[in-house]
Write an enzyme that holds these catalytic residues in place. Structure first.
Site, PDB file in Angstrom:
ATOM      1  N   ASP A  50      40.107  29.355  48.972  1.00 43.32           N
ATOM      2  CA  ASP A  50      38.998  30.115  49.562  1.00 43.32           C
ATOM      3  C   ASP A  50      38.119  29.192  50.412  1.00 43.32           C
ATOM      4  OD1 ASP A  50      37.721  28.759  47.536  1.00 43.32           O
ATOM      5  OD2 ASP A  50      36.831  30.527  46.595  1.00 43.32           O
ATOM      6  N   ASP A  89      44.230  31.474  46.047  1.00 44.51           N
ATOM      7  CA  ASP A  89      42.930  31.380  45.374  1.00 44.51           C
ATOM      8  C   ASP A  89      42.355  32.775  45.137  1.00 44.51           C
ATOM      9  OD1 ASP A  89      41.101  29.642  44.306  1.00 44.51           O
ATOM     10  OD2 ASP A  89      40.457  28.817  46.242  1.00 44.51           O
ATOM     11  N   LYS A 118      44.930  31.030  41.489  1.00 48.44           N
ATOM     12  CA  LYS A 118      43.991  30.029  40.953  1.00 48.44           C
ATOM     13  C   LYS A 118      42.664  30.708  40.648  1.00 48.44           C
ATOM     14  CE  LYS A 118      41.996  26.666  43.611  1.00 48.44           C
ATOM     15  NZ  LYS A 118      40.576  27.022  43.451  1.00 48.44           N
ATOM     16  N   GLU A 120      38.677  29.880  39.334  1.00 48.05           N
ATOM     17  CA  GLU A 120      37.642  28.891  39.039  1.00 48.05           C
ATOM     18  C   GLU A 120      36.926  29.274  37.749  1.00 48.05           C
ATOM     19  OE1 GLU A 120      34.887  28.146  42.218  1.00 48.05           O
ATOM     20  OE2 GLU A 120      36.474  27.832  43.692  1.00 48.05           O
ATOM     21  N   GLU A 187      38.098  19.053  39.846  1.00 53.33           N
ATOM     22  CA  GLU A 187      37.416  18.688  41.096  1.00 53.33           C
ATOM     23  C   GLU A 187      36.099  17.970  40.825  1.00 53.33           C
ATOM     24  OE1 GLU A 187      37.109  21.754  44.057  1.00 53.33           O
ATOM     25  OE2 GLU A 187      35.739  20.562  45.302  1.00 53.33           O
TER      26      GLU A 187
END
Ligand code: KIV
Length: 275
Positions: A50, A89, A118, A120, A187
């Site tokens: 994204d 994403d 994915k 988050e 990250e």
């Protein structure tokens, strides 16, 4: 019979086998021409991040990106790259409300051409991961600096600097693995913590501003090519400098990742604040 040569796409099984022998190289990508270049350069995994909201659309965060945006770019990339494993994403607001919401939107991304989605978030995402994996959708978790939380974090800041936050990240990694995630982006966390997380789980860890101890590394393609303006994060390296072509720049990244030369000490965060 067709005379086309056929390159089979990498599977999770093959990625795990490769990862036992060497590091895996991942890059973000958003279109077919670059996808073909990444494929030719030996990139193992492509993420339709994204981050496209910032590098393609010009927003100042990833929050405006929609499922339709990611689906469109996923389809473009899937047409351009034959061999790499493709991860799409899940954008802000497309999976946080309920596992059912996440499933409906993940189906759209899988049907657009990805092999994995994915998500988050930390331990709170474990039930959603379990729901998706149980219904045939492989999941890559994403912990640490999760850009969709920028307004909660108060900026793009390194995460896990104090003992409590570090313990929460270690716990999240374990829970997301137990829920069935087969990959995990880590990250912007201090290198010793990233290393600890990577060594505490068996899944494929993908570092970005994390540690060379991760199984794989990822960068935003535009960062690798030095494109764009503004302050670059510490973990970025411009591989186009000194390279003869785009493919040579990507190949240099792939070689450095495979050999464990990237990230170097200058692309990771020291334990102390300000590192
Ligand atoms: O959106 C993105 O490109 C990402 C990577 C930086 C991991 O999430």
């Amino acid at each position: 019979m067709s005379s086309h040569s056929y390159t089979p796409r990498l599977t999770l099984h093959e990625l795990r086998r490769l990862a036992a022998a060497r590091k895996l190289a991942m890059l973000t990508c958003y279109d077919a021409a670059f996808a073909a270049t990444l494929d030719a350069a030996g990139v193992d995994m492509i993420l339709i991040g994204d981050s496209l909201g910032m590098v393609v659309q010009g927003h100042d965060s990833t929050l405006p990106v929609t499922v339709a945006d990611v689906a469109y770019h996923t389809a473009c990339v899937a047409r351009g790259a034959a061999r790499p494993w493709i991860v799409a994403d899940m954008p802000f607001g497309s999976f946080q409300a309920s596992p059912g919401q996440a499933y409906a939107n993940a189906v759209t991304l899988m049907q657009a051409g990805s092999q994995m989605v994915k998500v988050e978030g930390g331990a709170e995402m474990a039930p959603t991961v379990e729901f998706l994996v149980g219904r045939g959708i492989p999941v890559c978790a994403h912990i640490g600096l999760t850009p969709q939380h920028v307004n909660v974090f108060g900026g793009y800041r390194v995460q896990g600097r104090d003992a409590g936050a570090a313990e929460r990240l270690l716990d999240a990694a374990q829970r997301l693995q137990d829920a069935g995630a087969s990959m995990m982006v880590i990250e912007a966390v201090p290198e010793p913590l990233a290393r600890r997380i990577a060594e505490s789980v068996a899944l494929i860890t993908i570092g970005i501003g994390a540690s060379v101890a991760c199984t794989a590394q990822v960068l935003v393609l535009h960062d690798l090519l030095g494109a764009g303006v503004g302050k670059r994060p510490r973990f970025v390296k411009n591989f186009l400098q000194g390279a003869a072509s785009l493919e040579a720049a990507v190949s240099a990244y792939v070689e450095d990742v495979r050999a464990g030369r990237f990230p170097g000490p200058e692309q990771v965060y020291a334990e102390t604040a300000g590192g």
